[in-house]
Write a protein that holds these residues in place. Sequence first.
Motif, PDB file in Angstrom:
ATOM      1  N   ILE A  92      -9.879   0.372   4.451  1.00 38.20           N
ATOM      2  CA  ILE A  92      -9.165   1.403   5.208  1.00 38.20           C
ATOM      3  C   ILE A  92      -7.877   1.822   4.496  1.00 38.20           C
ATOM      4  N   PHE A  93      -7.157   0.849   3.936  1.00 37.76           N
ATOM      5  CA  PHE A  93      -5.846   1.142   3.367  1.00 37.76           C
ATOM      6  C   PHE A  93      -5.888   1.641   1.922  1.00 37.76           C
ATOM      7  N   ARG A  94      -6.931   1.329   1.163  1.00 38.24           N
ATOM      8  CA  ARG A  94      -6.950   1.709  -0.253  1.00 38.24           C
ATOM      9  C   ARG A  94      -6.802   3.215  -0.482  1.00 38.24           C
ATOM     10  N   PRO A  95      -7.590   4.076   0.170  1.00 34.23           N
ATOM     11  CA  PRO A  95      -7.439   5.509  -0.107  1.00 34.23           C
ATOM     12  C   PRO A  95      -6.079   6.060   0.300  1.00 34.23           C
ATOM     13  N   ILE A  96      -5.506   5.518   1.361  1.00 33.96           N
ATOM     14  CA  ILE A  96      -4.178   5.964   1.793  1.00 33.96           C
ATOM     15  C   ILE A  96      -3.135   5.581   0.754  1.00 33.96           C
ATOM     16  N   VAL A  97      -3.204   4.331   0.290  1.00 33.92           N
ATOM     17  CA  VAL A  97      -2.265   3.859  -0.727  1.00 33.92           C
ATOM     18  C   VAL A  97      -2.423   4.661  -2.013  1.00 33.92           C
ATOM     19  N   GLY A  98      -3.666   4.977  -2.367  1.00 38.28           N
ATOM     20  CA  GLY A  98      -3.910   5.716  -3.598  1.00 38.28           C
ATOM     21  C   GLY A  98      -3.174   7.040  -3.648  1.00 38.28           C
ATOM     22  N   VAL A  99      -3.157   7.773  -2.543  1.00 35.90           N
ATOM     23  CA  VAL A  99      -2.434   9.047  -2.485  1.00 35.90           C
ATOM     24  C   VAL A  99      -0.928   8.826  -2.539  1.00 35.90           C
ATOM     25  N   LEU A 100      -0.441   7.825  -1.823  1.00 37.91           N
ATOM     26  CA  LEU A 100       0.990   7.560  -1.782  1.00 37.91           C
ATOM     27  C   LEU A 100       1.531   7.113  -3.132  1.00 37.91           C
ATOM     28  N   LEU A 101       0.687   6.462  -3.935  1.00 37.37           N
ATOM     29  CA  LEU A 101       1.115   6.029  -5.265  1.00 37.37           C
ATOM     30  C   LEU A 101       1.545   7.213  -6.124  1.00 37.37           C
ATOM     31  N   ASP A 102       0.848   8.323  -5.998  1.00 36.35           N
ATOM     32  CA  ASP A 102       1.166   9.501  -6.802  1.00 36.35           C
ATOM     33  C   ASP A 102       2.412  10.222  -6.300  1.00 36.35           C
ATOM     34  N   ARG A 103       2.853   9.874  -5.110  1.00 37.93           N
ATOM     35  CA  ARG A 103       4.055  10.504  -4.564  1.00 37.93           C
ATOM     36  C   ARG A 103       5.302   9.660  -4.782  1.00 37.93           C
ATOM     37  N   PHE A 104       5.159   8.345  -4.651  1.00 42.41           N
ATOM     38  CA  PHE A 104       6.329   7.469  -4.643  1.00 42.41           C
ATOM     39  C   PHE A 104       6.357   6.456  -5.792  1.00 42.41           C
ATOM     40  N   GLY A 105       5.358   6.451  -6.641  1.00 42.96           N
ATOM     41  CA  GLY A 105       5.361   5.531  -7.762  1.00 42.96           C
ATOM     42  C   GLY A 105       4.606   4.244  -7.471  1.00 42.96           C
ATOM     43  N   ARG A 106       4.429   3.448  -8.528  1.00 42.16           N
ATOM     44  CA  ARG A 106       3.615   2.233  -8.422  1.00 42.16           C
ATOM     45  C   ARG A 106       4.419   1.011  -8.000  1.00 42.16           C
ATOM     46  N   ARG A 107       5.636   0.881  -8.544  1.00 43.93           N
ATOM     47  CA  ARG A 107       6.395  -0.350  -8.357  1.00 43.93           C
ATOM     48  C   ARG A 107       6.659  -0.717  -6.901  1.00 43.93           C
ATOM     49  N   PRO A 108       7.096   0.203  -6.032  1.00 49.40           N
ATOM     50  CA  PRO A 108       7.361  -0.206  -4.644  1.00 49.40           C
ATOM     51  C   PRO A 108       6.140  -0.810  -3.952  1.00 49.40           C
ATOM     52  N   PHE A 109       4.964  -0.266  -4.239  1.00 42.90           N
ATOM     53  CA  PHE A 109       3.753  -0.763  -3.602  1.00 42.90           C
ATOM     54  C   PHE A 109       3.329  -2.109  -4.177  1.00 42.90           C
ATOM     55  N   ILE A 110       3.566  -2.300  -5.472  1.00 43.20           N
ATOM     56  CA  ILE A 110       3.259  -3.601  -6.066  1.00 43.20           C
ATOM     57  C   ILE A 110       4.175  -4.669  -5.485  1.00 43.20           C
ATOM     58  N   VAL A 111       5.471  -4.390  -5.458  1.00 41.24           N
ATOM     59  CA  VAL A 111       6.445  -5.385  -4.975  1.00 41.24           C
ATOM     60  C   VAL A 111       6.228  -5.707  -3.499  1.00 41.24           C
ATOM     61  N   TRP A 112       6.182  -4.679  -2.647  1.00 40.65           N
ATOM     62  CA  TRP A 112       6.036  -4.937  -1.215  1.00 40.65           C
ATOM     63  C   TRP A 112       4.641  -5.444  -0.864  1.00 40.65           C
TER      64      TRP A 112
END
Length: 233
Positions: A57-77
Motif C-alpha cells: 500500500i505504501f510503496r507507490p505513495i512513497v515513490g511519488v513523494l521521493l521525487d518531490r522531497f528527495g531520498r534522504r528524509p525517507f531513508i532516515v525516517w
Amino acid sequence: MERLWKKPFILMTVGMFFLFTGYYSLYPTLPLFIKQLGGNEAQVDLAAGAFMLSAVIFRPIVGVLLDRFGRRPFIVWGLLLFILAMYMYDWIGGIVVLMGLRILHGMSWAVSTTAVYTAIADMIPSARRGEGMGWFGTATTMAMAVGPIFGIWVTQNQSYHALFLFAVGFSAAALLLTFGAKMPFQPKSGARRIDFFEKSVLPVTASSFFHAIAYGGITTFVPLRRASFGQNT
C-alpha cells in the motif's frame, strides 16, 4: 568510464547488507515466535500478509513523494521507524498487538527500502547501471543467505530477546552507514498524480509477484514443519 565504487555506493551497499540481514533473520524465526505466543498457522500467515500488504500500500505513495522531497528524509525516517518496530517485538505479549506491529513494520520497510533503491539507482553511472545493480543485489542476496542461519542460531543458543536486539543493531548500523552517503537529487517541478497502474511494468511485476509467493510460502512454513517433525520424532 565513470567510477562505480565511490564512497556513497559502498556505504549504501554495505548498509543494506546489514539491514537485510536483520530483516531476513526474522523469516524462519518469527513463525516459531508466533507459535510461542499461542498463535496458530493461520495467524502466522496473517502476520506475514499484514506486513506485505502494508508495504504494498505504501510503496507507490512513497515513490511519488521521493521525487518531490528527495531520498534522504525517507531513508532516515523509514529506518528509524524500522528500528523502533524491531525493538518493539521484544515487548509483544499477544497476537492482536503483534498484527498491529506487523503493519507498522511493513510501512517502515516500504518507506526505507523504496527510498534506498531509488537512491542507489541515482548513484550508479548510467553506463554501468546493470553492473551496479548487480553488485547491490549481491549484497542483499548474501544477507538472504546469512540472515536466516544467523536468526536460527541465535534463537537456539540465546533467545528471541537476543535476536531482536541483534536485529536492532543491524538496522542501526544500516542507518549510520546510509546517513553518511551523499545522495544526488533533482526535485521534479510541478505536481504529479499517483498512478497505481502502469501497463509497461506489469510483466515484470507479475513475475516478481509469483516468485515472492513461492519464496514467502516456503520460508514462512518450513520452520513450523521442521518443529512439528521434531516433536513427532
